[in-house]
Design an enzyme around this catalytic site. Sequence first.
Site, PDB file in Angstrom:
ATOM      1  N   ASP A 223      44.258  72.189  40.119  1.00 24.12           N
ATOM      2  CA  ASP A 223      45.343  72.142  39.123  1.00 24.12           C
ATOM      3  C   ASP A 223      45.497  70.729  38.570  1.00 24.12           C
ATOM      4  O   ASP A 223      45.691  70.520  37.370  1.00 24.12           O
ATOM      5  CB  ASP A 223      46.664  72.678  39.702  1.00 24.12           C
ATOM      6  CG  ASP A 223      46.932  72.215  41.122  1.00 24.12           C
ATOM      7  OD1 ASP A 223      46.006  71.692  41.781  1.00 24.12           O
ATOM      8  OD2 ASP A 223      48.078  72.357  41.578  1.00 24.12           O
ATOM      9  N   ASP A 251      34.655  75.052  30.652  1.00 25.67           N
ATOM     10  CA  ASP A 251      35.075  75.407  29.288  1.00 25.67           C
ATOM     11  C   ASP A 251      36.104  74.404  28.771  1.00 25.67           C
ATOM     12  O   ASP A 251      36.075  74.007  27.607  1.00 25.67           O
ATOM     13  CB  ASP A 251      35.682  76.815  29.247  1.00 25.67           C
ATOM     14  CG  ASP A 251      34.632  77.866  28.936  1.00 25.67           C
ATOM     15  OD1 ASP A 251      33.444  77.604  29.217  1.00 25.67           O
ATOM     16  OD2 ASP A 251      35.003  78.937  28.424  1.00 25.67           O
TER      17      ASP A 251
END
Length: 359
Positions: A223, A251
Amino acid sequence: MTKKIAVLPGDGIGPDIIAEAVKVLKKVEQKFGTSYQFDEYPVGGCAIDQTGEPLPADTLNACLASDAVLLGAVGGFKWDNLPGNKRPEAALLGLRKELGLYANLRPAIVYPSLVGASTLKEEVVSGVDLLVVRELTGGIYFGEHKRTTTEDGTEKAIDVLEYTRPEIERIVRLAFELAMKRRKKVTSVDKANIIETSRLWREVVAEVRKDFPEVEVDQQYVDNCAMQLVRNPKQFDVIVTENMFGDILSDEAAMLTGSIGMLASASIGAGNNAMYEPIHGSAPDIAGMNIANPIATILSAAMMLRFSFNQVKEADAIETAVAAVLEKGLRTGDLAVKGQPTLSTTEMGAAIIEELDRM
Ligand code: NAD
């Protein structure tokens, strides 16, 4: 020695962009005296049309016997309604599995001349040059997936996340080896505060790093890493992580650079097998129009020379030629700002070859 390249153009813009990459490689042969044998095979939708299978046995066998695979892209509207395992994209999973490609390498480089193409501020992205090393054949994508019911009849779904020590060790070791050829920093990404596979991952990193004392190591929770990638991407050199975290982070990292038409990738395995391809798809909306950007495929070919053939100066030359063309302001449609003149696919390929010639 002649290197055997299995060339799989695929569908949509695949044949156009592959043609330019092959022309660039032929120029490299001429300039540097290297030698490549190009053998073309059908894959994806065009293979379904020809043989009924997205990954025909002849194509797979040729890939297994090659020194490297260069792939364009697969897929298109025509085959969208086929069942999952019969779709063109099934060929990609088949190739990864059969070739044992356990590592996916995705560089994200922000070219100075394209710094304005990113959605992030120039000062954040300028100078970014990072490599995401994603584990590709383990983790939750390859664990058991099932539906069941609890004792009180409530529907329940289960996905199993598993990693063995050797599976982690080979990908972590590869990341350290790659970092040694770059800026000597590895950021290992996990969720070790919660997940047991991540705790094993950290133990392996602690072991492997002993063999690479020059490499700086940072460990980030996934995270935090997702946030750091948009806050301060310049801190990264090599990011290594497990399959699902890598899928998402690569990505995210790719988008730092602006256009999908610029991004190359390599999938590497245990033996000599490896596959190189742009990260974009077959772009059916622009297929056959000679306007696709061939740079991602040409840079994938450069990765092939670097990683599979150890032809470093040849790979450097291709990358330098691409940078020079961009520096001159030459742009395909996806890179151009409004009103800027654009080059076709073949013109962009020719401009890169001209740069190579000039070196
Ligand atoms: P896509 O990457 O093909 O296209 C997304 C957008 O980017 C489109 O507008 C396209 O025109 C543009 N684009 C992509 N590559 C470009 C290039 N080189 N130059 C200029 N513009 C470019 O993704 P999609 O539209 O979601 O998928 C189209 C097909 O490709 C689908 O069938 C999908 O399953 C398949 N696909 C294949 C691969 C692969 O072969 N590795 C990867 C992703 C998607």
